[in-house]
Design a protein around this motif. Sequence first.
Motif, PDB file in Angstrom:
ATOM      1  N   GLY A 192      -4.874   2.457  -3.670  1.00  0.00           N
ATOM      2  CA  GLY A 192      -3.586   2.611  -2.993  1.00  0.00           C
ATOM      3  C   GLY A 192      -3.535   3.856  -2.132  1.00  0.00           C
ATOM      4  O   GLY A 192      -2.909   3.854  -1.084  1.00  0.00           O
ATOM      5  N   GLY A 193      -4.196   4.913  -2.581  1.00  0.00           N
ATOM      6  CA  GLY A 193      -4.328   6.077  -1.722  1.00  0.00           C
ATOM      7  C   GLY A 193      -3.793   7.367  -2.305  1.00  0.00           C
ATOM      8  O   GLY A 193      -3.701   7.519  -3.517  1.00  0.00           O
ATOM      9  N   TRP A 248       0.094   4.322   0.168  1.00  0.00           N
ATOM     10  CA  TRP A 248      -0.378   5.307   1.138  1.00  0.00           C
ATOM     11  C   TRP A 248      -1.343   4.639   2.113  1.00  0.00           C
ATOM     12  O   TRP A 248      -1.858   3.553   1.840  1.00  0.00           O
ATOM     13  N   GLY A 249      -1.616   5.345   3.196  1.00  0.00           N
ATOM     14  CA  GLY A 249      -2.442   4.753   4.244  1.00  0.00           C
ATOM     15  C   GLY A 249      -3.919   4.658   3.894  1.00  0.00           C
ATOM     16  O   GLY A 249      -4.627   3.808   4.441  1.00  0.00           O
ATOM     17  N   ASN A 250      -4.408   5.490   3.000  1.00  0.00           N
ATOM     18  CA  ASN A 250      -5.842   5.493   2.684  1.00  0.00           C
ATOM     19  C   ASN A 250      -6.146   4.590   1.476  1.00  0.00           C
ATOM     20  O   ASN A 250      -5.254   4.054   0.833  1.00  0.00           O
ATOM     21  N   HIS A 251      -7.421   4.452   1.193  1.00  0.00           N
ATOM     22  CA  HIS A 251      -7.910   3.683   0.022  1.00  0.00           C
ATOM     23  C   HIS A 251      -7.402   2.248   0.009  1.00  0.00           C
ATOM     24  O   HIS A 251      -6.729   1.821  -0.934  1.00  0.00           O
ATOM     25  N   ASN A 252      -7.736   1.495   1.020  1.00  0.00           N
ATOM     26  CA  ASN A 252      -7.344   0.084   1.076  1.00  0.00           C
ATOM     27  C   ASN A 252      -8.491  -0.853   0.692  1.00  0.00           C
ATOM     28  O   ASN A 252      -8.355  -2.058   0.729  1.00  0.00           O
ATOM     29  N   GLN A 303       0.850  -1.198   0.000  1.00  0.00           N
ATOM     30  CA  GLN A 303       0.000   0.000   0.000  1.00  0.00           C
ATOM     31  C   GLN A 303       0.882   1.244   0.000  1.00  0.00           C
ATOM     32  O   GLN A 303       1.532   1.548   1.004  1.00  0.00           O
TER      33      GLN A 303
HETATM   34 CA   LIG Z   1      -3.629   2.441   0.893  1.00  0.00          CA
END
Ligand SMILES: [Ca+2]
Length: 387
Positions: A166-167, A143-147, A141
Amino acid sequence: MIVSTILVCLVCIESPGIPAISIEPALPGRSFREPVQVLSMPGTSDAVTVVERGGRVLNAPFDPASEQTILLDLRGRLTTRNSEEGLLSIAFHPKWPESPHLYVYRSRKSPRRTVLSRFSSMKPDGSIDVEKEEVLLEIEQPWGNHNGGTVLFGPDGMLYLSVGDGGAANDPHGAGQRLDTLLGKVLRLDVSAVGEQRPYTIPADNPFTETEGARPEIWATGLRNVWRMSFDPKTGALWAGDVGQNAWEEVDIIKRGGNYGWNEREGSHPFQPTGGDAGRFIEPVFEYGRNLGGSITGGSVYRGDLYPSMDGLYIFGDYMSGRLWAIQQNADGAFQTRDITPKDRRFPSSFGVAPDGTILMCAFSGPYQRTGRIVRLVPRAGSDISP
Ligand SMILES: [Ca+2]
Ligand SMILES: [Ca+2]
C-alpha cells in the motif's frame, strides 16, 4: 595448506557452473520511454512487446527496418504521479491470439487505486479498443508507492497478481500480515469464468478460502512490494523479488499459503517482530544489503535452447546499483548465486523472455532515467565454463 584454503574460497565466490554474462542490444536503434516490462506475444517470433509506464504497449520488431506499432494506449486513463504508479504490467492470455484477452494492471486516481482489467476487443488497425474495458479488480491504495506488481498466468492457467503493501514506509497498516486485505500479497484468480459475486472465480485450492475474514484471492502473504515475479516454465516455481525497506532486498520462491515475513521481518532479519514461532515465515532464497543495491528487480529463469550453460539460471538485478545476479538450484536443492554484473553496467527495471528463450532486460543508463533500451543477456564469449 594456504593454497588449498584459497582454492576453497575461490570455489565459494566464483560458483563454477554459472557462466559470466554479457549484455547485447536486443532491439538496435530502438529506445523507449520508461520501459517497465518486456515480454513475448504468444505466436509472434519476430518482435517483442514493450510496456511503457506512461501507458503505451508497443509491438517492437527485431528488424530495425520494421516499424513498431501500438498495441494498447492507456495514456489519459491512468496516473503516473508517483514514480511507482502508471502502467505496471500486462499479461497475454496463454491462448492468444485465439483467445484475444489482454490483462492489464495499472494505477488510477480519484480515488487512488490499482486496477486489474481485461481488454478483449481489437480495432481494425490491430490495436486494442480501450473503450471496451472489463474491470476485474480494484484495490484501494492508501499511498502512491508500493503498488506491486506483476500480472501473469501460471502453468495451471490461473492468473497471478503481486500487490504491494500500500505504501508509505514500514507498512503502517500492517497489511503484509493481515488476511483481510489484498495489499502485501500475491493473489491467484480464475479468470476463465464469471462468479456470482465477482467477475472472476476463486480457485478451489486457494489456501484461505475457509479462513474466517480472509480474502479468498490470497495465494501468499507477508510481502512488501513484489515489483516483478515470474514462473520457471520447466519447474513451475514462482520466483519473486521483494523490495526491502531500509536494509535487505530479497529473492523468494512463492508457495501456496506461504508467509514471507513482512513487516515482522525484512529479508531474514527482524523488522517489527511480534514474537511467536519464527518458523511460520519462509526464508528468502537470497538476500543482499545496501552495500550491493537498493531496489530489487525480480528476473526470469532461462529455459531456452541457445545457451545450455544458462539452463535453469534465475537472472535478476538491482535497479539502484545496476548489479545483476544469477541463482542456480543444485541437484541437492541448495541454491548458489553468482554476481554477473557486466562491465558495461545497466540498471534494470524489468526482465523478460524473448520468443527464442533469451533473457531480456529493460535497461537504463542510471536509475530514474526517462529513456531505456531492451538488451539481451548471453554467456560471455570464452567464459562459458567458468571461471
Ligand atoms: Ca500504493
Ligand atoms: Ca520476506
